[in-house]
Design an enzyme around this catalytic site. Sequence first.
Site, PDB file in Angstrom:
ATOM      1  N   GLU A  32      38.927 -27.964  -2.631  1.00  0.00           N
ATOM      2  CA  GLU A  32      37.359 -27.995  -2.240  1.00  0.00           C
ATOM      3  C   GLU A  32      37.215 -28.472  -1.498  1.00  0.00           C
ATOM      4  OE1 GLU A  32      33.864 -29.800  -5.058  1.00  0.00           O
ATOM      5  OE2 GLU A  32      35.538 -30.906  -4.973  1.00  0.00           O
TER       6      GLU A  32
ATOM      7  N   ALA B  44      40.176 -38.583  -4.165  1.00  0.00           N
ATOM      8  CA  ALA B  44      41.187 -38.057  -5.615  1.00  0.00           C
ATOM      9  C   ALA B  44      39.616 -36.832  -5.650  1.00  0.00           C
ATOM     10  CB  ALA B  44      40.036 -39.241  -7.013  1.00  0.00           C
TER      11      ALA B  44
ATOM     12  N   GLU C  40      39.048 -34.070  -9.045  1.00  0.00           N
ATOM     13  CA  GLU C  40      39.095 -33.802 -10.185  1.00  0.00           C
ATOM     14  C   GLU C  40      39.873 -32.380 -11.005  1.00  0.00           C
ATOM     15  OE1 GLU C  40      35.227 -31.899  -8.354  1.00  0.00           O
ATOM     16  OE2 GLU C  40      36.813 -33.604  -8.471  1.00  0.00           O
ATOM     17  N   ASN C  41      40.777 -31.992 -10.639  1.00  0.00           N
ATOM     18  CA  ASN C  41      40.737 -30.071 -10.660  1.00  0.00           C
ATOM     19  C   ASN C  41      41.005 -30.115 -12.164  1.00  0.00           C
ATOM     20  OD1 ASN C  41      41.291 -29.736  -8.057  1.00  0.00           O
ATOM     21  ND2 ASN C  41      43.345 -31.071  -8.430  1.00  0.00           N
TER      22      ASN C  41
ATOM     23  N   GLU D 159      36.760 -39.315 -12.388  1.00  0.00           N
ATOM     24  CA  GLU D 159      37.367 -37.712 -12.101  1.00  0.00           C
ATOM     25  C   GLU D 159      37.165 -36.638 -13.474  1.00  0.00           C
ATOM     26  OE1 GLU D 159      37.380 -36.253  -9.141  1.00  0.00           O
ATOM     27  OE2 GLU D 159      37.498 -37.865  -8.227  1.00  0.00           O
TER      28      GLU D 159
END
Length: 775
Positions: A8, A148, A150-151, A184
């Site tokens: 991202e 962090a 959040e995939n 997340e």
Amino acid sequence: MVIASQLEPTYARTVYPCFDEPAMKATFNIRIVHDPSYVALSNMPAIDVSEMKDENGSLWAVTTFNTSLKMSTYLTAFVICDFDYVTRTERGNKIRIWARKEAVKNGYVDYALNIAGPVFSFLEDLLNVSYPLPKTDLVALPDFGAGAMENWGLMTFQESSLMFLPSDKFTSRKAMIAIIVSHELGHQACEMLRHFFFLFQWFGNLVTMNWWNDLWLNEGLASYFEYLGATFVEPKISLDKIFYDRVVQPVLREDNEIGVRSLSESEDKIKGSFSLMSLFDSITYNKGASITWMLSGFLTQKLFIRALTLYLKEFSFSNANQDDLWTHVQMVIDAQDEVQLPASVKQIMDSWTCQNGFPVLTLNLTTGTISQEQFLNKKNENSTNSYNNTWIIPISWMRSGSSQPLMWLDKSSKVFPEMQVSESEYDWILLNVNLGGYYRVNYDQLNLKRLTRLLENDPKAIPAVSRFQLIDDVFALTQFGYVQIETALELTKYLAREDELFVWNVVLLNLVPENLESTLKNYEVYPLLKKYLLKRMLPIYHYYAGFIRQNVDALEDDYFAQVYLEKLFATACWLGLQDCLNLSSELYAKWMDNPEYKIPFLIRRTVCCYGVAVGSDKEWNFAWEMYNHTDSTKEDKDILLSAMSCAKESWLLYRYLQYGLSDTLFSSNCTSVIILYVVTKDIGHRIAWEFVTENWPLLSERYGKELLHDVLKVMGRYVNTDVQIQELQVFYNATLEEDERVATTLLLEFTKFENMERRELLIKVASWLQKNVDD
């Protein structure tokens, strides 16, 4: 070795050919060829691991993963590592947390594992949307720039965001982990609410914003839910206090510059002028969360969640923009009659998301009039600009201690007859109770007098969050030229009765800002401030000092003590409170007698600094010895680097700076840190200045321009007189290249202006303290 992806916003295109846009969703088949002694992870579960030989006959493992759900390119992810994991299953969803083998063995990721499942279930139940993946991996990476990510199905974290040491009793670490994990998870279901660790895998991943200009839908919603999720797993955390302290107040301080963008910009504007990375900022996260908090407040949480559930179901596996969300909120509003709004949801919310900045409300109690204007710095000539923004503002309020029905201000000013007060001084009004709205409040003198008196007689009559807000607002109004500093100081008289650390913290932030330290010592303000503040700090100081001396473990659930006790103690020691200096000496001596002894972590930095300051070369040498201990953690080393600059004997500081020059004793990045620590201390400023000027050729040859820029910037912050500024200017002219000279001269001009302002301010503070110091 470890490999981990962070795609991202637009890095997927560097890994595989794609149309790398959030609205273009697809399913992905991923296969990874890797060294057989490593494990490969991706968004989906592995369905096959086979072997292959390359042309040199070397053996490789091939891991093939199941086809992914339909998702945006930036959410595809992979990790190749030799980590271990711990696992549990929650409602059929397998959760694994991966980390370095020794971290797993020592139990460092157990806490995160224990909360991940309950947060998932909480979100599923709250949003009534079930989690669509069969597994979720969380990976703790030793080094990860994004914090962090959040995939979907494979979330990545910085180690510190996921690891909780069983020996670390304190809630603040747990709270941070709970907040990040919740954020997340929140994303997992909706590409729109990306930040709620697990909580927000609904927002962002399931429903994704159409394009990056609505990134706040992911992050702001996720950031809001992260606090709900965190208080669900750690019920001892006070949600409104921590939300105001960590989310709202910091962004109010940033969101008042003329150049700050609005929450939702048009696509064209961003494509033309923004780097996408700059969208990942506090406006997106904190303002997005604050606006969401306000929306949830005036809708009620029940209706808000109902609208979100509809929205998530409608846009699952596809994309949406903010208008789609407003449409679903409107549908819920239209279907009931308890909550009445003064305009459509879109009109109300566009006033907050499409305009930059926020309003300040001014209340006149005699007439009951409230007016609004954009909160801008009145001291800047160019701030009397053509902004005539108006917001549609929900006003939660109380009168003389009892809560009143919500009011709306939908034009630039309006008379509210119910807000006219009687002549009785016990009749008072408080607006924006428990921070229902994203704005500041400017009360008239009459109401402020009554609130000041109320605080002195019965501070608990005003909720803690509102006391924090009242003080924070009035100091911000002072700073921006709306009210005089004396008005703000009047509100601090009651502080001997203030027992909330997070309220004290905002007072100290305003009365003892970091770069004021060296200035104050040169003024008559210091002795007056010392007398005035210490008198008010003693009750709360002694309350906490008692725990430090007898039973520090009793504070393990006191989140704010863990975050802010250090500032309180550091201020007490700086103001010369004998008990604070004695306590620091005692604890430091205890550590010198037994290096295994642990100084309470809540005040470790202060104890080390004043242990060295009150001591002699013996104490300094001990800090030096401990710094060079092989098993010191990064955090301990930093505390000691700082503590060694606290010495009160100038020869020790000279020697310390000299040590800093030695490349055998320190790595080069410590040298600038040492100079910066010394320059910020009372006696260190002059010593550091002489050291830098004498050793300039060596410093610039060895460390290059970056270090020197840092040093010069900080030096500029600590020059207090025009003579010192002159000195710096002469030095710049003699040593810098022309382009650098221009930049640093501008900086000095700014410092000059700041010094002038500060001097005027301190004269006012001194004369007010003179009159009130004995009250």
